[in-house]
Design a protein around this motif. Structure first.
Motif, PDB file in Angstrom:
ATOM      1  N   ILE A  45       0.822  -0.991  -0.148  1.00 21.62           N
ATOM      2  CA  ILE A  45       0.010  -0.259   0.201  1.00 21.62           C
ATOM      3  C   ILE A  45       0.821   0.949  -0.499  1.00 21.62           C
ATOM      4  O   ILE A  45       1.917   1.484   0.853  1.00 21.62           O
ATOM      5  N   GLY A  46       0.526   1.785  -1.302  1.00 17.66           N
ATOM      6  CA  GLY A  46       1.334   3.288  -1.219  1.00 17.66           C
ATOM      7  C   GLY A  46       1.292   4.763  -0.318  1.00 17.66           C
ATOM      8  O   GLY A  46       0.268   4.601  -0.214  1.00 17.66           O
ATOM      9  N   LYS A  47       1.222   5.997  -0.352  1.00 18.06           N
ATOM     10  CA  LYS A  47       0.830   7.055   0.350  1.00 18.06           C
ATOM     11  C   LYS A  47      -0.155   7.499  -0.767  1.00 18.06           C
ATOM     12  O   LYS A  47      -0.561   8.390   0.487  1.00 18.06           O
ATOM     13  N   HIS A  48      -1.311   7.020  -1.492  1.00 20.49           N
ATOM     14  CA  HIS A  48      -1.373   7.913  -2.327  1.00 20.49           C
ATOM     15  C   HIS A  48      -3.342   7.316  -2.328  1.00 20.49           C
ATOM     16  O   HIS A  48      -3.267   6.301  -1.794  1.00 20.49           O
ATOM     17  N   PRO A  49      -4.504   8.150  -2.344  1.00 20.65           N
ATOM     18  CA  PRO A  49      -5.757   7.447  -2.181  1.00 20.65           C
ATOM     19  C   PRO A  49      -5.945   6.014  -2.960  1.00 20.65           C
ATOM     20  O   PRO A  49      -6.653   5.647  -2.827  1.00 20.65           O
ATOM     21  N   VAL A 110      -8.096   0.012  -5.705  1.00 18.79           N
ATOM     22  CA  VAL A 110      -9.143   0.425  -4.267  1.00 18.79           C
ATOM     23  C   VAL A 110      -8.673   1.499  -4.090  1.00 18.79           C
ATOM     24  O   VAL A 110      -7.710   1.988  -3.995  1.00 18.79           O
ATOM     25  N   ASP A 111     -10.405   1.816  -3.716  1.00 22.46           N
ATOM     26  CA  ASP A 111      -9.974   3.825  -3.325  1.00 22.46           C
ATOM     27  C   ASP A 111     -10.099   3.250  -2.198  1.00 22.46           C
ATOM     28  O   ASP A 111     -11.026   2.830  -1.195  1.00 22.46           O
ATOM     29  N   ARG A 112      -8.733   4.195  -1.006  1.00 19.95           N
ATOM     30  CA  ARG A 112      -8.808   4.729   0.232  1.00 19.95           C
ATOM     31  C   ARG A 112      -8.555   5.974   0.457  1.00 19.95           C
ATOM     32  O   ARG A 112      -8.483   5.973   1.519  1.00 19.95           O
ATOM     33  N   SER A 113      -9.676   6.282  -0.399  1.00 21.70           N
ATOM     34  CA  SER A 113      -9.751   8.102   0.061  1.00 21.70           C
ATOM     35  C   SER A 113     -11.267   8.369   1.285  1.00 21.70           C
ATOM     36  O   SER A 113     -10.860   9.622   1.607  1.00 21.70           O
ATOM     37  N   GLY A 114     -11.444   7.456   0.783  1.00 17.63           N
ATOM     38  CA  GLY A 114     -13.133   7.082   1.972  1.00 17.63           C
ATOM     39  C   GLY A 114     -12.607   6.742   3.458  1.00 17.63           C
ATOM     40  O   GLY A 114     -12.089   6.420   3.530  1.00 17.63           O
ATOM     41  N   HIS A 278       5.184   5.510  -8.659  1.00 15.79           N
ATOM     42  CA  HIS A 278       4.428   6.260  -7.227  1.00 15.79           C
ATOM     43  C   HIS A 278       4.447   7.244  -7.342  1.00 15.79           C
ATOM     44  O   HIS A 278       4.252   8.134  -6.344  1.00 15.79           O
ATOM     45  N   ASP A 279       4.786   8.264  -8.445  1.00 11.13           N
ATOM     46  CA  ASP A 279       5.207   9.564  -8.095  1.00 11.13           C
ATOM     47  C   ASP A 279       5.064  10.165  -9.643  1.00 11.13           C
ATOM     48  O   ASP A 279       5.205   9.056 -10.709  1.00 11.13           O
ATOM     49  N   ALA A 280       4.556  11.013 -10.166  1.00 10.37           N
ATOM     50  CA  ALA A 280       4.323  12.021 -11.224  1.00 10.37           C
ATOM     51  C   ALA A 280       5.601  11.462 -11.909  1.00 10.37           C
ATOM     52  O   ALA A 280       6.046  11.770 -13.265  1.00 10.37           O
ATOM     53  N   SER A 281       6.911  11.933 -11.590  1.00  7.36           N
ATOM     54  CA  SER A 281       8.590  12.751 -11.582  1.00  7.36           C
ATOM     55  C   SER A 281       8.796  10.863 -12.325  1.00  7.36           C
ATOM     56  O   SER A 281      10.002  10.788 -12.969  1.00  7.36           O
ATOM     57  N   ASP A 282       8.143   9.764 -12.036  1.00  7.18           N
ATOM     58  CA  ASP A 282       8.762   8.706 -12.505  1.00  7.18           C
ATOM     59  C   ASP A 282       8.330   8.274 -14.195  1.00  7.18           C
ATOM     60  O   ASP A 282       8.515   7.409 -14.625  1.00  7.18           O
TER      61      ASP A 282
END
Length: 284
Positions: A45-49, A110-114, A278-282
């Motif tokens: 599980i990463g850092k984003h929603p 998986v949406d973990r924003s809620g 995992h980041d836009a810069s990737d």
């Protein structure tokens, strides 16, 4: 059968089927007649929603293109981690992945924003979920919305004939068999003709607006007419589908499409492959 004039197989199905050992073909090591997990394996599980577990196949590209299009449109809540699922090694049968998608197919989200995580599986379902969550790439006007769904469902129902049918027997089966290749080549060309006639009358699949229907159809049929699917462009005479190629080239040039199709990709030129994002810069 020696001396037979029958050009097709003389195979006679048994009264009760059982799988051949080995079954042969490019994916024989992961094919089995039952569902469920084969081993325990938690998913990272990463850092984003949004957590995407996928591979850069046509179905996987639909979702990463959608996510990159959302980000390009300014929807910062669409930031995501994309984890590589190596289906050739059976990672889709790990317990964590099966918990998200009991059908063990990529992509899965998986949406973990809620308050409670929401699992979403099947690429078409993911596209609809994201479109509704962010209010983007799906018209609100009922006729236009319905037309978008018409073509999204067309893709979901038609592409298995291209992938599991034509692609399998033309590119992946352990031997070349005339009947199934002819059968599915005919259906694939019929589908391309459906699109060619449609796109002679409109800019995008569902009309003048770029939608999730385009995102769903392009990785399959767009890439096919661009000669990037199954190395079958010449065989299928894809140059005849000029309207599909016109549309395919326009979609392919979109910056978000260029970015999205790199994600979870493990084949191609090195600069086109980003195993995990995992980041836009990737993607830069």
């Amino acid at each position: 059968m020696t001396g037979s004039t029958n050009p097709f197989s003389t195979y006679v199905p048994p009264k009760v089927w059982s799988p051949a050992t080995p079954s042969g073909g490019a994916f024989a090591n992961i094919n089995r007649p039952v569902a469920g997990a084969t081993h325990e394996l938690e998913l990272p599980i990463g850092k984003h929603p949004l957590q995407l577990y996928s591979l850069g196949t046509p179905n996987g590209q639909k979702v990463t293109i959608m996510l990159e299009e959302l980000l390009a449109a300014g929807h910062s809540g669409a930031e995501y981690d994309a984890w590589l699922i190596k289906i050739g090694e059976g990672a889709q049968f790990g317990s964590g992945f099966v918990d998200i998608n009991p059908n063990s197919k990529i992509p899965a989200l998986v949406d973990r924003s809620g308050d409670k995580p929401v699992r979403v599986f099947e690429s078409g379902s993911i596209l609809v979920y994201l479109a509704e969550k962010f209010g983007a790439f799906l018209p609100q006007d009922l006729p236009a919305r319905t037309e978008t769904f018409n073509w999204l469902m067309w893709q979901m129902g038609s592409a298995p004939f291209v992938g599991g049918g034509f692609g399998h027997f033309y590119a992946y089966a352990p031997e070349k068999l005339e009947y199934p290749i002819n059968r599915y080549a005919m259906e694939t060309k019929r589908q391309l003709d459906v699109l060619d006639r449609l796109l002679a009358e409109r800019r995008f699949v569902a009309g003048d607006e770029y939608t999730i229907a385009d995102m769903a159809i392009w990785p399959w049929y767009g890439c096919m007419v661009m000669g990037e699917l199954y190395d079958a462009g010449e065989f299928l005479s894809v140059h005849n589908y000029q309207q599909v190629r016109r549309w395919a080239d326009e979609v392919a040039a979109r910056p978000a499409v260029i970015r999205g199709r790199k994600v979870n990709r493990v084949r191609g030129k090195p600069e086109e492959m980003v195993a995990e994002r995992h980041d836009a810069s990737d993607l830069d």
